[in-house]
Motif scaffolding. Structure first.
Motif, mmCIF file in Angstrom:
data_model
loop_
_atom_site.group_PDB
_atom_site.id
_atom_site.type_symbol
_atom_site.label_atom_id
_atom_site.label_comp_id
_atom_site.label_asym_id
_atom_site.label_seq_id
_atom_site.Cartn_x
_atom_site.Cartn_y
_atom_site.Cartn_z
ATOM 1 N N HIS A 63 37.892 48.936 49.664
ATOM 2 C CA HIS A 63 37.602 50.304 48.755
ATOM 3 C C HIS A 63 36.117 50.458 48.360
ATOM 4 O O HIS A 63 35.553 51.436 48.509
ATOM 5 N N HIS A 64 35.422 49.283 47.949
ATOM 6 C CA HIS A 64 34.211 49.625 47.750
ATOM 7 C C HIS A 64 33.238 49.771 48.951
ATOM 8 O O HIS A 64 32.113 50.320 49.008
ATOM 9 N N HIS A 85 41.310 47.732 36.922
ATOM 10 C CA HIS A 85 40.165 48.152 36.149
ATOM 11 C C HIS A 85 40.487 46.907 34.904
ATOM 12 O O HIS A 85 39.245 46.840 34.313
ATOM 13 N N HIS A 141 40.199 45.282 47.513
ATOM 14 C CA HIS A 141 39.326 46.126 46.612
ATOM 15 C C HIS A 141 37.893 46.127 47.153
ATOM 16 O O HIS A 141 37.214 47.319 46.901
ATOM 17 N N ALA A 142 37.550 45.060 47.843
ATOM 18 C CA ALA A 142 36.200 45.214 48.914
ATOM 19 C C ALA A 142 36.211 46.134 49.762
ATOM 20 O O ALA A 142 35.500 46.922 49.798
ATOM 21 N N VAL A 161 33.901 44.036 44.365
ATOM 22 C CA VAL A 161 32.506 44.166 44.507
ATOM 23 C C VAL A 161 31.832 42.834 44.897
ATOM 24 O O VAL A 161 31.089 42.889 45.764
ATOM 25 N N MET A 219 38.715 45.140 40.399
ATOM 26 C CA MET A 219 37.525 45.711 40.878
ATOM 27 C C MET A 219 36.077 44.981 41.146
ATOM 28 O O MET A 219 35.458 45.093 42.048
ATOM 29 N N GLN A 220 35.875 44.167 40.108
ATOM 30 C CA GLN A 220 34.635 43.295 40.000
ATOM 31 C C GLN A 220 34.962 42.347 40.981
ATOM 32 O O GLN A 220 33.919 41.982 41.632
ATOM 33 N N ALA A 257 32.914 42.459 48.562
ATOM 34 C CA ALA A 257 31.954 43.487 49.555
ATOM 35 C C ALA A 257 30.882 43.057 49.736
ATOM 36 O O ALA A 257 30.103 43.358 50.774
ATOM 37 N N ARG A 258 30.164 42.654 48.738
ATOM 38 C CA ARG A 258 28.662 42.325 48.750
ATOM 39 C C ARG A 258 28.460 41.229 49.820
ATOM 40 O O ARG A 258 27.554 41.017 50.618
#
Length: 234
Positions: free
Chosen positions: A185-186, A132, A182-183, A148, A144-145, A151-152
């Protein structure tokens, strides 16, 4: 309905600067990294044959050199295994977490910059691996960013693919371990605690399926379990 599967590949070993946490280093693969990428062709082709999957002809790659070189080795390796040649498209969206204006500085230098700037507090001891934490510097993002962002990209590209194919199809994504985890996870594949507990092997694919309702699941391919005390080098 046909399945669409993302094969996530962490780039091969590269010439990384010592104690430099920025994953935007612009350096090439080592010879070991090239060997890892060549071995991935055998792993990928074996999975395609075992599960009777087709291969999407476009590889999505991080624009960082080590990512593109890994994708290029794979593209060349499949030149005699597919009816049509593969191509590579580069995407900034697949890059690792940005350190912003501190890119490619050593950890000690980054901490010194924060200490000398009266606007900033000292970072937490685990700032490099803290999911974070975001450096208070222009252009920086948290892990985390970055997750995201990746993942998108994965979800968008596979949603597109679902509308184009009529057979079970795999699409290759070449990128970076921490951003991919991290992706995942999202996308609902990894629990938060698993992000730090796991890593990715260089050039060993992890296969994730996007279902038509938009949910994701892990199909096959091993995450790497971190050993106690293992350095965070994604």
């Amino acid at each position: 309905m046909p399945s669409v599967i993302a094969a996530l590949l962490r780039h091969g070993d590269y010439h990384q600067l010592k104690d430099t946490p920025s994953a935007w280093q612009p350096f090439p693969l080592t010879e070991q990294g090239r060997q890892q990428a060549r071995r991935s062709v055998t792993l990928l082709n074996g999975a395609l044959q075992m599960f009777d999957w087709d291969l999407c002809p476009v590889i999505d790659s991080s624009n960082l050199l080590r990512g593109w070189q890994t994708a290029e080795v794979i593209r060349e390796g499949f030149s005699d295994k597919t009816s049509s040649p593969l191509s590579i498209e580069g995407f900034d969206e697949l890059a690792e977490r940005s350190m912003g204006s501190a890119a490619n500085l050593t950890r000690q230098t980054i901490e010194s910059i924060l200490q000398d700037d009266p606007r900033f507090e000292a970072p937490p001891a685990d700032w490099k691996s803290n999911s974070h934490y975001q450096l208070p510097l222009q252009g920086a993002e948290s892990l985390m960013q970055a997750g995201v962002r990746v993942a998108r990209h994965l979800d968008h590209r596979l949603a597109e693919l679902q509308q184009q194919v009529d057979t079970d199809t795999v699409k290759l994504f070449v990128g970076h371990g921490a951003a991919f985890r991290h992706a995942a996870h999202h996308l609902g594949i990894l629990e938060f605690d698993q992000i730090a507990a796991l890593s990715m092997y260089h050039c060993r694919p992890v296969f994730l399926e996007r279902r038509y309702a938009g949910s994701w699941r892990h199909l096959t391919g091993e995450w790497k379990v971190r050993s106690r005390g293992e350095a965070f080098v994604d």
